[in-house]
Motif scaffolding. Sequence first.
Motif, mmCIF file in Angstrom:
data_model
loop_
_atom_site.group_PDB
_atom_site.id
_atom_site.type_symbol
_atom_site.label_atom_id
_atom_site.label_comp_id
_atom_site.label_asym_id
_atom_site.label_seq_id
_atom_site.Cartn_x
_atom_site.Cartn_y
_atom_site.Cartn_z
ATOM 1 N N PHE A 98 -32.218 -14.370 2.629
ATOM 2 C CA PHE A 98 -32.676 -15.143 3.902
ATOM 3 C C PHE A 98 -33.666 -14.789 4.486
ATOM 4 O O PHE A 98 -34.317 -13.771 4.495
ATOM 5 N N ALA A 99 -34.085 -15.424 5.321
ATOM 6 C CA ALA A 99 -35.330 -15.734 6.141
ATOM 7 C C ALA A 99 -35.401 -14.672 7.052
ATOM 8 O O ALA A 99 -34.496 -14.036 7.534
ATOM 9 N N SER A 100 -36.715 -13.896 7.498
ATOM 10 C CA SER A 100 -36.736 -12.903 8.521
ATOM 11 C C SER A 100 -36.405 -13.588 9.832
ATOM 12 O O SER A 100 -36.471 -14.868 10.201
ATOM 13 N N HIS A 144 -33.749 -14.147 11.725
ATOM 14 C CA HIS A 144 -32.778 -14.983 11.543
ATOM 15 C C HIS A 144 -31.362 -14.951 12.330
ATOM 16 O O HIS A 144 -30.629 -15.663 12.686
ATOM 17 N N PHE A 145 -30.893 -13.761 12.358
ATOM 18 C CA PHE A 145 -29.719 -13.025 12.914
ATOM 19 C C PHE A 145 -29.719 -12.408 14.154
ATOM 20 O O PHE A 145 -30.585 -11.317 14.319
ATOM 21 N N PHE A 149 -22.370 -15.871 8.458
ATOM 22 C CA PHE A 149 -22.763 -15.922 7.001
ATOM 23 C C PHE A 149 -22.178 -14.891 6.287
ATOM 24 O O PHE A 149 -22.088 -13.687 6.653
ATOM 25 N N VAL A 157 -34.182 -9.426 8.506
ATOM 26 C CA VAL A 157 -33.455 -10.639 8.830
ATOM 27 C C VAL A 157 -32.899 -10.649 10.319
ATOM 28 O O VAL A 157 -32.544 -11.670 10.753
ATOM 29 N N LYS A 190 -25.367 -15.542 15.921
ATOM 30 C CA LYS A 190 -25.649 -15.856 14.486
ATOM 31 C C LYS A 190 -25.227 -14.599 13.734
ATOM 32 O O LYS A 190 -26.138 -13.357 13.782
ATOM 33 N N LEU A 206 -24.640 -12.261 9.764
ATOM 34 C CA LEU A 206 -24.812 -11.985 8.806
ATOM 35 C C LEU A 206 -23.764 -10.820 8.372
ATOM 36 O O LEU A 206 -24.141 -9.493 8.710
ATOM 37 N N THR A 232 -22.947 -16.905 -0.110
ATOM 38 C CA THR A 232 -23.955 -16.763 -1.155
ATOM 39 C C THR A 232 -23.870 -15.389 -1.950
ATOM 40 O O THR A 232 -23.347 -14.161 -1.198
ATOM 41 N N LEU A 265 -31.990 -9.153 0.385
ATOM 42 C CA LEU A 265 -31.417 -10.399 0.905
ATOM 43 C C LEU A 265 -31.754 -11.772 0.766
ATOM 44 O O LEU A 265 -33.221 -11.958 1.051
ATOM 45 N N VAL A 285 -22.407 -12.432 2.442
ATOM 46 C CA VAL A 285 -23.137 -12.415 0.999
ATOM 47 C C VAL A 285 -22.560 -11.247 0.527
ATOM 48 O O VAL A 285 -21.964 -10.251 1.141
#
Length: 218
Positions: A111-113, A115-116, A81, A141, A55, A57, A102, A109, A83
């Motif tokens: 985005f949740a912590s 996560h990537f 993803f 993140v 995943k 970002l 987004t 950012l 941004v």
Amino acid sequence: LDRYYDDDAKRSRYVIDLFNQTAQHYNTIEALFLNGGLLYRRLSLQHAGLRPGMKVLDVAIGTAAVARGAARIVGPEGRVFGVDPSIGMLGQARRVFHGPLTRGVAESLPFASDHFDFVTMGIALRHVSDLVATFREYLRVLRPGGKLWILEGHVPRSALGHKLTRFVWARVIPGMTLLSTRSREAKLLMDYYWDTVEQCVPPEAILAAMKEAGFEQT
């Protein structure tokens, strides 16, 4: 950069406006280099350890030059993803990239912590106002053990290398851009591009900021 703005508080607005005005020409400029940067980015991501199923970002996605390569590598079992603070650039990205997009800035950012697996940023670090704050967000993140991949340009240290690079990037490329796009805003973008390269903090300062933010093995 006094030629463009007189204090740092105005930089973000200036950069966003400039990219909004020139987003439609950005791929034309990339084509001047025969799109070689697209292949280089993908090979560099593979070399850095990006693998299927991860995943990703991509911060400051622009026209998705990095995100497209990342999407090919991670495959259908992974996800990329994007941004970007510029609505114009997000619109251009949507033409060639089909992952989630987004609006947002590197320093904060949306985005949740944890996560990537990978955070990427291609040719945009020079536009952030606070390196340490940006890298702390990237670390936040990322999952434990995740990787940060930064692509940035710097001027050669030798006097001859500096002169040759200045001639190409401050003279030839802006001129070719004006001829191919007929847009003075696009030429201004490339003028600004060169000035940000020439004034960019050195690689050692970037690595030091990464370490201060908490990254290891930089």
